[in-house]
Design a protein around this motif. Structure first.
Motif, PDB file in Angstrom:
ATOM      1  N   GLY A  54      36.378 -10.394 -43.644  1.00 62.75           N
ATOM      2  CA  GLY A  54      36.641 -10.031 -42.259  1.00 62.75           C
ATOM      3  C   GLY A  54      37.639 -10.976 -41.609  1.00 62.75           C
ATOM      4  N   ILE A  55      38.583 -10.408 -40.853  1.00 56.75           N
ATOM      5  CA  ILE A  55      39.597 -11.189 -40.158  1.00 56.75           C
ATOM      6  C   ILE A  55      39.365 -11.051 -38.656  1.00 56.75           C
ATOM      7  CG2 ILE A  55      42.057 -11.578 -39.802  1.00 56.75           C
ATOM      8  CD1 ILE A  55      41.108 -12.116 -42.654  1.00 56.75           C
ATOM      9  N   PHE A  56      39.120 -12.184 -37.997  1.00 55.55           N
ATOM     10  CA  PHE A  56      38.974 -12.213 -36.546  1.00 55.55           C
ATOM     11  C   PHE A  56      40.291 -12.655 -35.908  1.00 55.55           C
ATOM     12  CE2 PHE A  56      34.565 -12.349 -37.820  1.00 55.55           C
ATOM     13  CZ  PHE A  56      33.900 -11.696 -36.799  1.00 55.55           C
ATOM     14  N   GLU A  57      40.508 -12.194 -34.685  1.00 55.28           N
ATOM     15  CA  GLU A  57      41.717 -12.576 -33.949  1.00 55.28           C
ATOM     16  C   GLU A  57      41.364 -12.844 -32.493  1.00 55.28           C
ATOM     17  OE1 GLU A  57      45.937 -10.842 -34.477  1.00 55.28           O
ATOM     18  OE2 GLU A  57      45.094  -9.736 -32.780  1.00 55.28           O
ATOM     19  N   ALA A  58      41.925 -13.930 -31.948  1.00 53.15           N
ATOM     20  CA  ALA A  58      41.694 -14.244 -30.546  1.00 53.15           C
ATOM     21  C   ALA A  58      42.428 -13.241 -29.663  1.00 53.15           C
ATOM     22  CB  ALA A  58      42.168 -15.658 -30.240  1.00 53.15           C
ATOM     23  N   ARG A  59      41.761 -12.778 -28.604  1.00 54.94           N
ATOM     24  CA  ARG A  59      42.361 -11.843 -27.665  1.00 54.94           C
ATOM     25  C   ARG A  59      42.895 -12.580 -26.449  1.00 54.94           C
ATOM     26  NH1 ARG A  59      39.222  -8.746 -24.917  1.00 54.94           N
ATOM     27  NH2 ARG A  59      40.829  -7.207 -24.471  1.00 54.94           N
ATOM     28  N   GLN A  60      43.996 -12.039 -25.920  1.00 53.22           N
ATOM     29  CA  GLN A  60      44.464 -12.498 -24.623  1.00 53.22           C
ATOM     30  C   GLN A  60      43.604 -11.837 -23.547  1.00 53.22           C
ATOM     31  OE1 GLN A  60      46.647 -14.768 -24.245  1.00 53.22           O
ATOM     32  NE2 GLN A  60      48.104 -14.737 -25.951  1.00 53.22           N
ATOM     33  N   SER A  61      43.765 -12.286 -22.313  1.00 53.63           N
ATOM     34  CA  SER A  61      43.038 -11.648 -21.227  1.00 53.63           C
ATOM     35  C   SER A  61      43.525 -10.210 -21.041  1.00 53.63           C
ATOM     36  CB  SER A  61      43.230 -12.433 -19.923  1.00 53.63           C
ATOM     37  OG  SER A  61      44.576 -12.318 -19.491  1.00 53.63           O
ATOM     38  N   TYR A 118      50.345  -7.387 -16.990  1.00 57.10           N
ATOM     39  CA  TYR A 118      50.315  -7.796 -15.584  1.00 57.10           C
ATOM     40  C   TYR A 118      50.526  -9.298 -15.432  1.00 57.10           C
ATOM     41  CZ  TYR A 118      48.011  -3.238 -15.162  1.00 57.10           C
ATOM     42  OH  TYR A 118      47.709  -1.901 -15.220  1.00 57.10           O
ATOM     43  N   GLU A 119      50.315 -10.045 -16.476  1.00 56.09           N
ATOM     44  CA  GLU A 119      50.415 -11.499 -16.448  1.00 56.09           C
ATOM     45  C   GLU A 119      51.058 -11.956 -17.738  1.00 56.09           C
ATOM     46  OE1 GLU A 119      50.456 -14.885 -14.823  1.00 56.09           O
ATOM     47  OE2 GLU A 119      48.796 -13.847 -13.842  1.00 56.09           O
ATOM     48  N   GLN A 120      51.808 -13.053 -17.684  1.00 54.52           N
ATOM     49  CA  GLN A 120      52.449 -13.616 -18.860  1.00 54.52           C
ATOM     50  C   GLN A 120      51.679 -14.839 -19.339  1.00 54.52           C
ATOM     51  OE1 GLN A 120      55.066 -12.330 -20.559  1.00 54.52           O
ATOM     52  NE2 GLN A 120      54.949 -10.601 -19.116  1.00 54.52           N
ATOM     53  N   ARG A 167      49.603 -20.259 -16.444  1.00 50.25           N
ATOM     54  CA  ARG A 167      48.481 -21.000 -15.878  1.00 50.25           C
ATOM     55  C   ARG A 167      47.945 -20.350 -14.600  1.00 50.25           C
ATOM     56  NH1 ARG A 167      49.663 -27.481 -16.855  1.00 50.25           N
ATOM     57  NH2 ARG A 167      50.078 -27.295 -19.107  1.00 50.25           N
ATOM     58  N   GLY A 168      48.148 -19.035 -14.527  1.00 39.83           N
ATOM     59  CA  GLY A 168      47.609 -18.297 -13.409  1.00 39.83           C
ATOM     60  C   GLY A 168      46.146 -18.003 -13.606  1.00 39.83           C
ATOM     61  N   VAL A 169      45.547 -17.328 -12.614  1.00 40.99           N
ATOM     62  CA  VAL A 169      44.117 -17.055 -12.666  1.00 40.99           C
ATOM     63  C   VAL A 169      43.756 -16.139 -13.828  1.00 40.99           C
ATOM     64  CG1 VAL A 169      44.272 -15.061 -11.103  1.00 40.99           C
ATOM     65  CG2 VAL A 169      42.130 -16.372 -11.243  1.00 40.99           C
ATOM     66  N   SER A 170      44.721 -15.325 -14.284  1.00 42.26           N
ATOM     67  CA  SER A 170      44.466 -14.399 -15.391  1.00 42.26           C
ATOM     68  C   SER A 170      44.954 -14.928 -16.736  1.00 42.26           C
ATOM     69  CB  SER A 170      45.128 -13.041 -15.112  1.00 42.26           C
ATOM     70  OG  SER A 170      44.561 -12.427 -13.976  1.00 42.26           O
ATOM     71  N   ASP A 171      45.527 -16.146 -16.736  1.00 41.00           N
ATOM     72  CA  ASP A 171      46.029 -16.722 -17.986  1.00 41.00           C
ATOM     73  C   ASP A 171      44.896 -17.475 -18.674  1.00 41.00           C
ATOM     74  OD1 ASP A 171      47.609 -17.591 -20.050  1.00 41.00           O
ATOM     75  OD2 ASP A 171      48.570 -19.199 -18.902  1.00 41.00           O
ATOM     76  N   ILE A 172      43.930 -16.715 -19.166  1.00 41.70           N
ATOM     77  CA  ILE A 172      42.770 -17.286 -19.857  1.00 41.70           C
ATOM     78  C   ILE A 172      42.511 -16.487 -21.123  1.00 41.70           C
ATOM     79  CG2 ILE A 172      41.689 -18.205 -17.784  1.00 41.70           C
ATOM     80  CD1 ILE A 172      39.995 -15.728 -17.632  1.00 41.70           C
ATOM     81  N   GLY A 173      41.621 -16.994 -21.939  1.00 40.11           N
ATOM     82  CA  GLY A 173      41.298 -16.301 -23.185  1.00 40.11           C
ATOM     83  C   GLY A 173      40.516 -15.023 -22.948  1.00 40.11           C
ATOM     84  N   GLY A 174      40.614 -14.124 -23.908  1.00 40.71           N
ATOM     85  CA  GLY A 174      39.909 -12.847 -23.802  1.00 40.71           C
ATOM     86  C   GLY A 174      38.852 -12.665 -24.868  1.00 40.71           C
TER      87      GLY A 174
END
Length: 250
Positions: free
Chosen positions: A39-46, A53-55, A59-66
């Protein structure tokens, strides 16, 4: 708060998919020639970054891990242990990039499982009834009333005629697609294995590459991770309920 709930739900779903993959591996621990899945896991963006909507890096409020997602499964094509048997129609291939060619519903497929047998009509078949092909693409057929023997290189000899098993070489494992019953569909180029490279072991079988102890350890780890994500979901749900209750009282 809800964002944490969604991340936990995504993590639980990913671990559940991994548990299903491990369960399938364990179910095939005694299947000849079976190749286990990884199995291959991958980190998601928000969600905001994935929707554009965000890049990332702002370091904005939505620039966090998903959280994480179960990206894909890949097949481990390493060689399984070769075990000697007492059957002449058991075959094994020491080269990991070589496969037996079989036919199912008119389609040519590949397999590493060499526990074949001759049916009453003289056709060499897999344990699931698929016809094993000879070089040239036709089912390997013998006269069941006459004696036969196996020659080096996967050659079947009967009455002065010699018929070679169809052995295909794969250049790219990623082009192989599992289609069930321990068979693969080749979506890439295949080549016939030349005579000098045909190392076919009669009276031997390649065992499954599944290590049951290792799979059980992975199963326990994934189950615990799943349970932890479920607890986090319950925690977030409880916090939400408490907040709503306090707002209503206010």
């Amino acid at each position: 708060m809800y964002y944490g709930l969604y991340i936990s739900a995504a993590g639980a779903y990913a671990q559940n998919q991994k548990v299903e993959m491990i369960t399938n591996n364990l179910a095939n621990v005694d299947t000849s020639g079976f190749k286990k899945e990884l199995g291959i896991f991958e980190a998601r963006q928000s969600e905001a970054i994935e929707r554009g909507y965000e890049q990332p890096g702002t370091r904005g409020v939505s620039d966090i891990g998903g959280g994480v997602e179960f990206k894909e499964t890949v097949t481990d094509f390493s060689l399984g242990t070769l075990r000697a048997t007492s059957s002449r129609t058991d075959f094994a291939l020491p080269a990991t990039d070589q496969f037996f060619e079989i036919e199912r519903d008119g389609e040519a497929l590949l397999t590493r499982s060499g526990n074949f047998h001759f049916s009453v009509d003289g056709v060499l078949r897999t344990q699931d009834g698929d016809a094993v092909l000879a070089a040239g693409g036709t089912p390997l057929t013998l006269d069941p009333s006459l004696p036969w023997r196996v020659l080096p290189g996967g050659l079947i000899s009967q009455g002065g005629d010699t018929v070679p098993l169809s052995i295909k070489q794969v250049s790219n494992f990623r082009s192989l697609e599992k289609v069930g019953l321990n068979a693969f569909r080749a979506n890439g180029e295949l080549t016939d294995v030349p005579a000098e490279l045909r190392d076919v072991r009669s009276g031997s079988l390649e065992l499954s590459t599944v290590n049951p102890m290792q799979e059980m350890v992975e199963m326990i780890a994934s189950s615990r991770a799943y349970e932890n994500n479920i607890k986090m979901i319950q925690h977030h749900d409880g916090m939400t309920g408490s907040l709503v209750s306090r707002l209503l009282k206010a």
